[in-house]
Design an enzyme around this catalytic site. Structure first.
Site, PDB file in Angstrom:
ATOM      1  N   GLY A  87      -2.861 -11.350  -9.161  1.00  0.00           N
ATOM      2  CA  GLY A  87      -3.965 -11.785  -8.319  1.00  0.00           C
ATOM      3  C   GLY A  87      -5.291 -11.585  -9.032  1.00  0.00           C
ATOM      4  N   GLY A  90      -9.661 -11.127  -8.070  1.00  0.00           N
ATOM      5  CA  GLY A  90     -10.739 -10.986  -7.111  1.00  0.00           C
ATOM      6  C   GLY A  90     -12.064 -10.908  -7.831  1.00  0.00           C
ATOM      7  CG  ASP A 123     -12.917  -3.132  -2.820  1.00  0.00           C
ATOM      8  OD1 ASP A 123     -13.719  -3.789  -2.134  1.00  0.00           O
ATOM      9  OD2 ASP A 123     -12.084  -3.673  -3.570  1.00  0.00           O
TER      10      ASP A 123
END
Length: 453
Positions: free
Chosen positions: A25, A27, A133
């Site tokens: 992934g 981000g 986060d």
């Protein structure tokens, strides 16, 4: 079945001692890769984006996160802060993120999820680490229970209380103080806990809005609808989402109330003591559903964390997330005996051991027909065709597949000799260029000296 996407142009194939297998992934803060260490252990490696100077304290932060008690978290294993690609290595957790799971939680499952996240935050805050986060993307639903991840972005209180930047977390889960410049600390994680619990019960981000300004207004001025939550969780979420960080319970107070059961209707009392009990000796990793590291010394476990970990472990998620070695071994086992005899030679063609050390994978001419073609096709997503060549789709396969590692070690001398040779086509090209240069020099000399004569 979850399989990491292939590496793309610009992705590194290795960092430090780790071979990267594919992308898990990406981000705004970095790219997460599936990777393998030299022993074949599967790990998650996050390469951080931005100015490397911003990550100067990475090693210190990783060490602090590594001191957290191993409950409902993915352990931080390593960090590399030298060079242009700082990275954090953590334990690989099988299973989807809370956001990708696409399910609504209720009853005991919702309580187990809320308890797992509160347990992780209690362990982190107890070690002096602020996650900073925390979102549904950073909670994984593993076969051993929910786990909080992404401690590569964890911050120590000294950094957290002076940053106060919106970029520290996803806006929809950022505490009010993130927008007002007051600085963020452990209470911001508690705020995110409340928002995540509500997300799990509804499937919707509680402060979602079309623009960032609208998100900020919702967080600063309007509280979300908490009616989908049952009694105790509703009260806890309301307390956690208080605009004033000083009015929020601590993670430990949340966990104390959660493990006491849903019968309590009041929010936690500030300064509540943990349940009385003997301190238990556990091996690091035991509460995460694994067996810890070999030879790991027992640590004194907080009984509240032990209880929280036990509650969280009841929420198990079935997942199909095999590593590269498992995929390769399954493909090998499905071949008939004659085809298996060829697998070793076919796969060793992909490997070169340069004289300088290390291991390099390469493309080779694709077989046109026959049994070798069937062997290559049997390994499916592990082998990719590029024009007239085939190559390993994942350069980490020699690290991830024990059988291939054994073959490489047994044939190391031949592979090293191959790595030290110049390919015939390249050698012919070099000879041709040198010959052409020699002829050009000779012609030029004749012309110059002939004219002079």
């Amino acid at each position: 079945m979850r399989v990491a996407a292939r590496l793309i142009e610009g992705d590194p194939q290795h960092l430090g001692d780790y071979r990267l297998a594919g992308r898990l992934g990406e981000g705004c803060r970095g790219v997460v890769y599936e990777a393998y260490d030299p022993g074949g252990r599967r790990v998650a490696l996050k390469v951080l984006k931005g100015d490397p100077e911003l990550w100067a304290g990475l090693a210190r932060e990783a060490a602090a996160a590594g001191r957290a008690a191993p409950f409902c978290t993915a352990a931080v294993l390593d960090a590399g802060h030298a060079g242009p690609r700082p990275y954090v290595v953590s334990e690989y957790v099988e299973g989807p993120s809370l956001r990708r799971a696409g399910r609504i939680f209720a009853g005991g499952d919702l309580l187990g999820l809320a308890t797992a996240i509160a347990t992780a935050l209690t362990a982190l805050h107890g070690a002096g680490v602020v996650h900073g986060d925390l979102t549904p993307d950073n909670v994984l639903l593993g076969p051993g229970g929910p786990r909080v991840i992404d401690f590569g972005l964890a911050r120590t209180p000294a950094m957290s209380l002076t940053s106060g930047r919106l970029g520290a977390g996803a806006p929809a889960y950022a505490a009010p103080e993130s927008f007002t410049g007051e600085g963020t600390g452990a209470p911001a994680d508690v705020f995110a806990w409340g928002a995540i619990v509500l997300y799990a019960a509804t499937g919707e981000d509680p402060f979602a809005a079309p623009t960032l300004d609208a998100v900020m207004r919702r967080i600063l001025q309007a509280g979300p609808d908490l009616s989908p939550l049952p009694g105790t969780l509703r009260d806890l979420a309301a307390a956690a989402l208080a605009r004033d960080p000083r009015a929020r319970p601590t993670a430990r107070e949340l966990l104390t109330t959660l493990v006491a059961g849903e019968s309590r209707a009041e929010p936690p009392v500030r300064g509540a003591e943990p349940p009385v009990g003997c301190v238990e000796e556990v091996t690091p990793g035991a509460a995460r559903g694994d067996h810890g590291s070999p030879g790991a010394a027992p640590v004194a476990a907080d009984p509240l964390l032990v209880t929280g970990g036990d509650v969280a472990a009841r929420l198990r998620t079935a997942c199909d997330d095999p590593g590269l070695g498992t995929l390769a071994e399954d493909a090998y086992a499905a071949l008939d005996p004659a085809e298996r005899e060829l697998v070793r030679e076919v796969f060793l063609r992909f490997v070169v051991l340069p004289a300088g050390g290390g291991l390099v994978t390469r493309g080779v001419r694709a077989p046109r027909a026959g049994i070798e073609t069937r062997v290559v096709e049997a390994f499916g997503c592990l082998v990719v065709r590029r024009g007239g060549e085939v190559a390993l789709a994942h350069p980490a396969l020699p690290y991830a597949w024990p059988r291939l590692r054994e073959w490489i070690e047994a044939d190391r001398h031949r592979l090293m000799a191959r790595g030290g040779r110049v390919r015939p086509a390249l050698l012919a090209l070099i000879i041709l260029v040198v010959s052409a240069l020699a002829i050009a020099v000779a012609v030029f000399g004749v012309a110059v000296f002939g004219v002079a004569a």
